[in-house]
Write an enzyme that holds these catalytic residues in place. Structure first.
Site, short mmCIF file in Angstrom:
data_model
loop_
_atom_site.label_atom_id
_atom_site.label_comp_id
_atom_site.label_asym_id
_atom_site.label_seq_id
_atom_site.Cartn_x
_atom_site.Cartn_y
_atom_site.Cartn_z
N PRO A 100 -9.38 -2.89 -0.44
CA PRO A 100 -9.30 -4.25 -0.21
C PRO A 100 -7.90 -4.50 0.83
CG PRO A 100 -9.27 -3.90 -2.18
CD PRO A 100 -9.33 -2.67 -2.07
N VAL A 101 -7.79 -4.99 1.70
CA VAL A 101 -6.63 -5.14 2.67
C VAL A 101 -5.58 -5.99 2.28
CG1 VAL A 101 -7.56 -4.55 4.62
CG2 VAL A 101 -7.69 -6.64 4.11
N GLY A 104 -1.67 -4.33 -1.88
CA GLY A 104 -0.66 -3.47 -2.34
C GLY A 104 -1.47 -2.18 -2.67
N LEU A 105 -2.59 -1.83 -1.96
CA LEU A 105 -3.15 -0.62 -2.31
C LEU A 105 -3.16 0.42 -1.21
CD1 LEU A 105 -6.45 -2.07 -3.99
CD2 LEU A 105 -4.63 -0.80 -5.13
N GLY A 106 -2.55 0.03 -0.19
CA GLY A 106 -2.22 1.07 0.91
C GLY A 106 -3.13 1.06 1.80
N SER A 107 -3.95 0.17 2.20
CA SER A 107 -5.19 0.33 2.93
C SER A 107 -4.68 0.79 4.54
CB SER A 107 -5.93 -1.02 2.89
OG SER A 107 -5.65 -1.82 3.80
N ALA A 109 -2.16 2.42 5.58
CA ALA A 109 -1.84 3.90 5.42
C ALA A 109 -2.99 4.83 5.65
CB ALA A 109 -0.67 4.48 4.34
N ALA A 110 -3.74 4.44 4.83
CA ALA A 110 -5.30 5.16 4.30
C ALA A 110 -6.20 5.17 5.59
CB ALA A 110 -5.88 4.77 3.04
N ASP A 151 3.98 4.88 0.33
CA ASP A 151 2.55 4.80 0.70
C ASP A 151 1.94 6.01 1.50
OD1 ASP A 151 2.90 2.23 -0.30
OD2 ASP A 151 1.45 1.21 1.11
O1 PMV Z 1 2.31 -3.68 -0.95
P1 PMV Z 1 2.35 -2.02 -0.86
O2 PMV Z 1 1.41 -1.32 -1.54
O3 PMV Z 1 2.22 -1.59 0.63
O4 PMV Z 1 3.69 -1.52 -1.28
C1 PMV Z 1 4.89 -1.88 -0.70
C2 PMV Z 1 6.09 -1.18 -1.50
C3 PMV Z 1 7.18 -1.70 -1.14
O5 PMV Z 1 8.26 -0.88 -2.21
C4 PMV Z 1 7.44 -3.03 -1.58
C5 PMV Z 1 7.60 -1.63 0.30
C6 PMV Z 1 8.05 -0.05 0.58
O6 PMV Z 1 8.04 0.10 1.79
O7 PMV Z 1 8.22 0.78 -0.53
#
Ligand code: PMV
Length: 314
Positions: A100-101, A104-107, A109-110, A151
Protein backbone atom coordinates in the site's frame (compact mmCIF):
# COMPACT_ATOMS: atom_id res chain seq x y z
CA UNK A 1 21.40 -8.19 -23.44
CA UNK A 2 19.40 -10.31 -25.86
CA UNK A 3 16.47 -8.41 -27.34
CA UNK A 4 14.10 -11.19 -26.25
CA UNK A 5 15.04 -11.17 -22.63
CA UNK A 6 12.43 -10.50 -20.01
CA UNK A 7 13.86 -9.22 -16.74
CA UNK A 8 12.02 -9.62 -13.46
CA UNK A 9 13.20 -7.97 -10.25
CA UNK A 10 11.56 -7.25 -6.94
CA UNK A 11 11.93 -5.59 -3.54
CA UNK A 12 10.03 -6.02 -0.26
CA UNK A 13 8.10 -3.67 1.99
CA UNK A 14 9.53 -2.66 5.33
CA UNK A 15 8.19 -1.81 8.75
CA UNK A 16 9.83 0.23 11.48
CA UNK A 17 9.64 -1.54 14.84
CA UNK A 18 10.85 1.38 16.93
CA UNK A 19 12.65 4.70 16.51
CA UNK A 20 10.92 6.51 13.63
CA UNK A 21 11.30 10.29 13.52
CA UNK A 22 14.07 10.35 16.15
CA UNK A 23 16.17 8.48 13.57
CA UNK A 24 16.14 11.64 11.43
CA UNK A 25 18.08 13.32 14.30
CA UNK A 26 20.78 10.67 14.61
CA UNK A 27 19.05 8.32 17.05
CA UNK A 28 18.97 4.56 16.33
CA UNK A 29 15.92 2.75 14.93
CA UNK A 30 15.00 -0.88 14.35
CA UNK A 31 13.31 -1.94 11.14
CA UNK A 32 12.62 -5.19 9.29
CA UNK A 33 11.66 -6.20 5.77
CA UNK A 34 8.12 -7.48 5.19
CA UNK A 35 8.74 -10.02 2.49
CA UNK A 36 5.08 -10.96 1.95
CA UNK A 37 4.44 -7.53 0.41
CA UNK A 38 6.53 -6.79 -2.68
CA UNK A 39 7.04 -4.61 -5.71
CA UNK A 40 7.82 -6.52 -8.89
CA UNK A 41 9.23 -4.94 -12.03
CA UNK A 42 9.01 -6.80 -15.32
CA UNK A 43 11.11 -5.27 -18.10
CA UNK A 44 10.68 -6.16 -21.77
CA UNK A 45 12.25 -4.67 -24.91
CA UNK A 46 10.41 -1.61 -26.30
CA UNK A 47 10.80 1.34 -28.70
CA UNK A 48 11.59 3.75 -25.88
CA UNK A 49 12.13 3.77 -22.13
CA UNK A 50 8.61 3.40 -20.77
CA UNK A 51 7.23 3.01 -17.26
CA UNK A 52 3.89 1.37 -16.81
CA UNK A 53 2.03 1.00 -13.52
CA UNK A 54 -1.62 0.47 -12.64
CA UNK A 55 -2.53 4.13 -13.08
CA UNK A 56 0.19 5.57 -15.27
CA UNK A 57 2.28 5.22 -18.36
CA UNK A 58 5.23 7.53 -18.92
CA UNK A 59 7.95 7.71 -21.52
CA UNK A 60 11.40 8.94 -20.61
CA UNK A 61 12.35 11.84 -22.89
CA UNK A 62 15.61 11.00 -24.66
CA UNK A 63 18.79 12.89 -23.86
CA UNK A 64 17.76 14.19 -20.43
CA UNK A 65 20.08 13.66 -17.50
CA UNK A 66 18.81 12.34 -14.18
CA UNK A 67 18.94 15.65 -12.32
CA UNK A 68 16.68 17.31 -14.93
CA UNK A 69 13.91 14.82 -14.17
CA UNK A 70 11.48 15.48 -11.34
CA UNK A 71 9.45 12.29 -11.64
CA UNK A 72 10.96 9.81 -9.13
CA UNK A 73 10.49 6.72 -11.32
CA UNK A 74 11.96 8.22 -14.49
CA UNK A 75 14.76 9.69 -12.44
CA UNK A 76 15.60 6.34 -10.86
CA UNK A 77 15.91 4.74 -14.30
CA UNK A 78 18.01 7.57 -15.62
CA UNK A 79 20.26 7.77 -12.52
CA UNK A 80 20.92 4.03 -12.56
CA UNK A 81 21.86 4.09 -16.25
CA UNK A 82 24.02 7.16 -15.62
CA UNK A 83 25.85 5.27 -12.85
CA UNK A 84 26.91 2.70 -15.45
CA UNK A 85 27.80 5.43 -17.96
CA UNK A 86 24.99 4.24 -20.25
CA UNK A 87 21.80 5.59 -21.80
CA UNK A 88 18.56 4.35 -20.23
CA UNK A 89 17.69 1.00 -21.85
CA UNK A 90 14.81 1.01 -24.35
CA UNK A 91 12.48 -1.19 -22.39
CA UNK A 92 9.01 -1.17 -20.93
CA UNK A 93 9.25 -1.40 -17.13
CA UNK A 94 5.95 -2.75 -15.76
CA UNK A 95 5.50 -2.14 -12.06
CA UNK A 96 3.19 -4.31 -9.98
CA UNK A 97 2.99 -3.82 -6.24
CA UNK A 98 1.18 -5.33 -3.30
CA UNK A 99 2.59 -2.63 -0.98
CA UNK A 100 0.00 0.00 0.00
CA UNK A 101 1.27 3.50 -0.81
CA UNK A 102 1.76 6.33 1.70
CA UNK A 103 1.21 4.08 4.68
CA UNK A 104 4.63 3.65 6.25
CA UNK A 105 5.61 0.49 4.43
CA UNK A 106 8.28 1.97 2.20
CA UNK A 107 6.48 1.51 -1.10
CA UNK A 108 8.41 4.33 -2.78
CA UNK A 109 11.79 2.94 -1.82
CA UNK A 110 10.75 -0.56 -2.88
CA UNK A 111 9.68 0.64 -6.35
CA UNK A 112 12.98 2.48 -6.75
CA UNK A 113 15.01 -0.54 -5.62
CA UNK A 114 13.24 -2.96 -7.97
CA UNK A 115 13.53 -0.48 -10.86
CA UNK A 116 17.24 0.10 -10.23
CA UNK A 117 17.87 -3.64 -10.26
CA UNK A 118 15.94 -4.05 -13.51
CA UNK A 119 17.81 -1.21 -15.23
CA UNK A 120 21.18 -2.61 -14.11
CA UNK A 121 20.32 -6.09 -15.40
CA UNK A 122 19.02 -4.64 -18.67
CA UNK A 123 22.41 -3.00 -19.10
CA UNK A 124 24.16 -6.29 -18.33
CA UNK A 125 25.31 -5.43 -14.80
CA UNK A 126 24.71 -6.69 -11.30
CA UNK A 127 24.34 -3.66 -9.10
CA UNK A 128 26.12 -3.59 -5.74
CA UNK A 129 23.80 -3.17 -2.77
CA UNK A 130 25.75 -0.10 -1.55
CA UNK A 131 25.38 1.54 -4.94
CA UNK A 132 21.68 0.75 -5.24
CA UNK A 133 21.14 1.96 -1.68
CA UNK A 134 22.72 5.33 -2.54
CA UNK A 135 20.66 5.72 -5.70
CA UNK A 136 17.41 4.85 -3.92
CA UNK A 137 18.27 7.28 -1.12
CA UNK A 138 18.63 10.11 -3.63
CA UNK A 139 15.12 9.35 -4.92
CA UNK A 140 13.76 9.16 -1.37
CA UNK A 141 14.87 12.75 -0.97
CA UNK A 142 12.35 13.78 -3.64
CA UNK A 143 9.55 12.05 -1.68
CA UNK A 144 10.62 12.90 1.86
CA UNK A 145 12.84 15.96 1.94
CA UNK A 146 15.22 14.82 4.68
CA UNK A 147 14.93 11.04 4.89
CA UNK A 148 17.09 9.25 7.42
CA UNK A 149 17.90 6.47 4.94
CA UNK A 150 16.30 3.72 6.98
CA UNK A 151 13.68 2.74 4.36
CA UNK A 152 16.09 2.28 1.48
CA UNK A 153 18.58 0.42 3.69
CA UNK A 154 16.13 -2.21 4.97
CA UNK A 155 14.55 -2.62 1.56
CA UNK A 156 17.75 -2.87 -0.47
CA UNK A 157 19.55 -5.23 1.94
CA UNK A 158 16.31 -7.09 2.79
CA UNK A 159 17.54 -7.68 6.34
CA UNK A 160 16.51 -6.50 9.81
CA UNK A 161 18.59 -3.44 10.65
CA UNK A 162 19.65 -1.44 13.65
CA UNK A 163 20.05 1.81 11.79
CA UNK A 164 21.78 5.05 12.63
CA UNK A 165 22.13 7.85 10.16
CA UNK A 166 25.57 8.04 8.48
CA UNK A 167 26.72 4.77 10.05
CA UNK A 168 27.14 1.39 8.45
CA UNK A 169 23.84 -0.42 9.10
CA UNK A 170 24.08 -3.32 11.50
CA UNK A 171 21.76 -6.25 11.67
CA UNK A 172 20.37 -7.31 15.04
CA UNK A 173 19.95 -10.57 16.90
CA UNK A 174 16.61 -12.09 17.75
CA UNK A 175 16.75 -14.81 20.37
CA UNK A 176 13.13 -15.93 20.01
CA UNK A 177 10.91 -15.23 16.99
CA UNK A 178 8.54 -12.34 17.66
CA UNK A 179 5.25 -12.03 15.83
CA UNK A 180 3.77 -8.68 14.84
CA UNK A 181 0.47 -7.67 13.30
CA UNK A 182 0.58 -4.68 10.98
CA UNK A 183 -2.78 -2.90 10.80
CA UNK A 184 -3.62 -0.17 8.32
CA UNK A 185 -5.76 2.77 9.42
CA UNK A 186 -6.82 3.18 5.79
CA UNK A 187 -5.82 6.81 5.98
CA UNK A 188 -2.84 7.82 3.86
CA UNK A 189 -0.46 10.43 5.19
CA UNK A 190 2.60 12.07 3.75
CA UNK A 191 5.79 11.31 5.67
CA UNK A 192 7.26 14.51 4.28
CA UNK A 193 4.62 16.49 6.22
CA UNK A 194 5.00 14.74 9.55
CA UNK A 195 8.80 14.91 9.26
CA UNK A 196 8.49 18.64 8.49
CA UNK A 197 6.21 19.22 11.48
CA UNK A 198 8.63 17.42 13.80
CA UNK A 199 11.43 19.57 12.43
CA UNK A 200 9.46 22.75 13.22
CA UNK A 201 8.80 21.39 16.72
CA UNK A 202 12.48 20.63 17.28
CA UNK A 203 13.47 24.08 16.05
CA UNK A 204 10.82 25.89 18.12
CA UNK A 205 11.39 24.01 21.42
CA UNK A 206 14.76 22.27 21.33
CA UNK A 207 15.01 21.99 25.11
CA UNK A 208 11.63 20.25 25.34
CA UNK A 209 11.91 18.05 22.28
CA UNK A 210 15.52 16.88 22.53
CA UNK A 211 14.77 14.79 25.64
CA UNK A 212 11.89 13.14 23.76
CA UNK A 213 14.24 12.19 20.93
CA UNK A 214 16.81 10.95 23.46
CA UNK A 215 14.15 8.83 25.18
CA UNK A 216 13.17 7.25 21.86
CA UNK A 217 16.81 6.41 21.18
CA UNK A 218 17.11 4.87 24.64
CA UNK A 219 13.95 2.77 24.08
CA UNK A 220 15.41 1.51 20.80
CA UNK A 221 18.65 0.42 22.45
CA UNK A 222 16.72 -1.40 25.19
CA UNK A 223 14.46 -3.00 22.56
CA UNK A 224 17.50 -4.30 20.76
CA UNK A 225 18.56 -6.00 24.00
CA UNK A 226 15.01 -7.29 24.58
CA UNK A 227 15.01 -8.85 21.10
CA UNK A 228 18.45 -10.39 21.66
CA UNK A 229 17.25 -11.88 24.95
CA UNK A 230 13.81 -12.92 23.69
CA UNK A 231 12.16 -10.69 26.31
CA UNK A 232 8.74 -10.00 24.82
CA UNK A 233 7.41 -8.34 27.98
CA UNK A 234 10.11 -5.68 27.89
CA UNK A 235 9.78 -5.26 24.13
CA UNK A 236 6.03 -4.69 24.48
CA UNK A 237 6.51 -2.09 27.21
CA UNK A 238 9.07 -0.27 25.10
CA UNK A 239 6.68 -0.19 22.14
CA UNK A 240 4.01 1.43 24.28
CA UNK A 241 6.52 3.95 25.62
CA UNK A 242 7.68 4.69 22.08
CA UNK A 243 4.09 5.32 20.98
CA UNK A 244 3.60 7.82 23.83
CA UNK A 245 6.78 9.63 22.83
CA UNK A 246 5.55 9.77 19.22
CA UNK A 247 2.29 11.27 20.49
CA UNK A 248 4.37 14.00 22.12
CA UNK A 249 5.96 14.62 18.73
CA UNK A 250 2.38 15.11 17.39
CA UNK A 251 2.68 12.38 14.75
CA UNK A 252 -0.05 10.05 16.03
CA UNK A 253 -3.71 10.43 15.08
CA UNK A 254 -7.06 9.48 16.62
CA UNK A 255 -7.24 6.43 14.33
CA UNK A 256 -3.74 5.26 15.27
CA UNK A 257 -4.38 5.83 18.99
CA UNK A 258 -7.63 3.90 18.72
CA UNK A 259 -5.99 0.90 17.02
CA UNK A 260 -3.13 0.92 19.54
CA UNK A 261 -5.56 0.91 22.49
CA UNK A 262 -7.70 -1.74 20.82
CA UNK A 263 -4.71 -4.04 20.29
CA UNK A 264 -3.54 -3.65 23.89
CA UNK A 265 -7.05 -4.28 25.25
CA UNK A 266 -7.29 -7.42 23.09
CA UNK A 267 -4.10 -8.84 24.59
CA UNK A 268 -1.21 -7.52 22.49
CA UNK A 269 2.04 -7.32 24.43
CA UNK A 270 2.78 -3.90 22.94
CA UNK A 271 1.52 -1.62 20.19
CA UNK A 272 2.56 1.59 18.48
CA UNK A 273 2.29 3.53 15.27
CA UNK A 274 4.90 2.72 12.68
CA UNK A 275 6.53 4.99 10.12
CA UNK A 276 5.70 8.61 9.46
CA UNK A 277 2.41 8.50 11.41
CA UNK A 278 -0.78 10.62 11.21
CA UNK A 279 -2.24 7.65 9.33
CA UNK A 280 -0.73 4.61 7.70
CA UNK A 281 0.05 1.61 9.85
CA UNK A 282 0.42 0.56 13.45
CA UNK A 283 2.07 -2.61 14.74
CA UNK A 284 1.11 -4.89 17.58
CA UNK A 285 3.24 -7.53 19.29
CA UNK A 286 1.31 -10.79 19.53
CA UNK A 287 1.81 -14.47 20.31
CA UNK A 288 0.19 -17.52 18.78
CA UNK A 289 -2.32 -17.34 21.66
CA UNK A 290 -3.27 -13.68 21.25
CA UNK A 291 -2.92 -13.22 17.48
CA UNK A 292 -6.44 -14.18 16.48
CA UNK A 293 -8.17 -12.06 19.12
CA UNK A 294 -5.99 -9.03 18.36
CA UNK A 295 -6.51 -9.40 14.63
CA UNK A 296 -10.30 -9.55 15.04
CA UNK A 297 -10.34 -6.60 17.42
CA UNK A 298 -8.27 -4.50 15.01
CA UNK A 299 -10.57 -5.35 12.11
CA UNK A 300 -13.67 -4.55 14.20
CA UNK A 301 -12.04 -1.26 15.20
CA UNK A 302 -11.76 -0.21 11.55
CA UNK A 303 -8.37 -1.48 10.34
CA UNK A 304 -8.70 -1.90 6.58
CA UNK A 305 -6.00 -4.57 6.35
CA UNK A 306 -4.12 -6.61 8.94
CA UNK A 307 -1.10 -8.64 7.98
CA UNK A 308 1.35 -10.57 10.12
CA UNK A 309 5.09 -10.80 10.05
CA UNK A 310 7.59 -12.69 12.15
CA UNK A 311 10.93 -11.23 13.18
CA UNK A 312 13.66 -13.79 13.81
CA UNK A 313 13.43 -17.48 13.09
CA UNK A 314 12.20 -18.49 9.65
O1 PMV B 1 6.60 6.59 6.65
P1 PMV B 1 7.79 5.74 6.41
O2 PMV B 1 7.60 4.31 6.66
O3 PMV B 1 8.47 6.02 5.14
O4 PMV B 1 8.80 6.03 7.57
C1 PMV B 1 9.42 7.23 7.75
C2 PMV B 1 10.33 7.12 8.90
C3 PMV B 1 10.72 8.47 9.47
O5 PMV B 1 11.60 8.19 10.54
C4 PMV B 1 9.49 9.20 10.00
C5 PMV B 1 11.40 9.34 8.44
C6 PMV B 1 12.76 8.85 8.03
O6 PMV B 1 13.24 9.34 7.00
O7 PMV B 1 13.38 8.03 8.73
Amino acid sequence: MSSHTEIITSAPAKIILLGEHAVVYGKPALAVPVTSLRVTVTATPAEATIIEAADLQQTLPEGMSAHELTDPLLRMISATAQHFGAQPPKMRFRIASSIPVASGLGSGAAVSAALGRAVALALGHDILAEVLNGLVYDIERIHHGTPSGIDNTVIVYEKPVYFMRDQIPQTFEVNRPMRFLIADTGRTALTRESVGDVRRLVEANPSQIQPVLDAIGYAVDLARIALAQGDSVLLGELMVKNHQLLQTLTVSSPELDHLVMTALDAGAGGAKLSGGGRGGNMIALVTSETEQAVRMALTDAGAVRVISTTVGGS
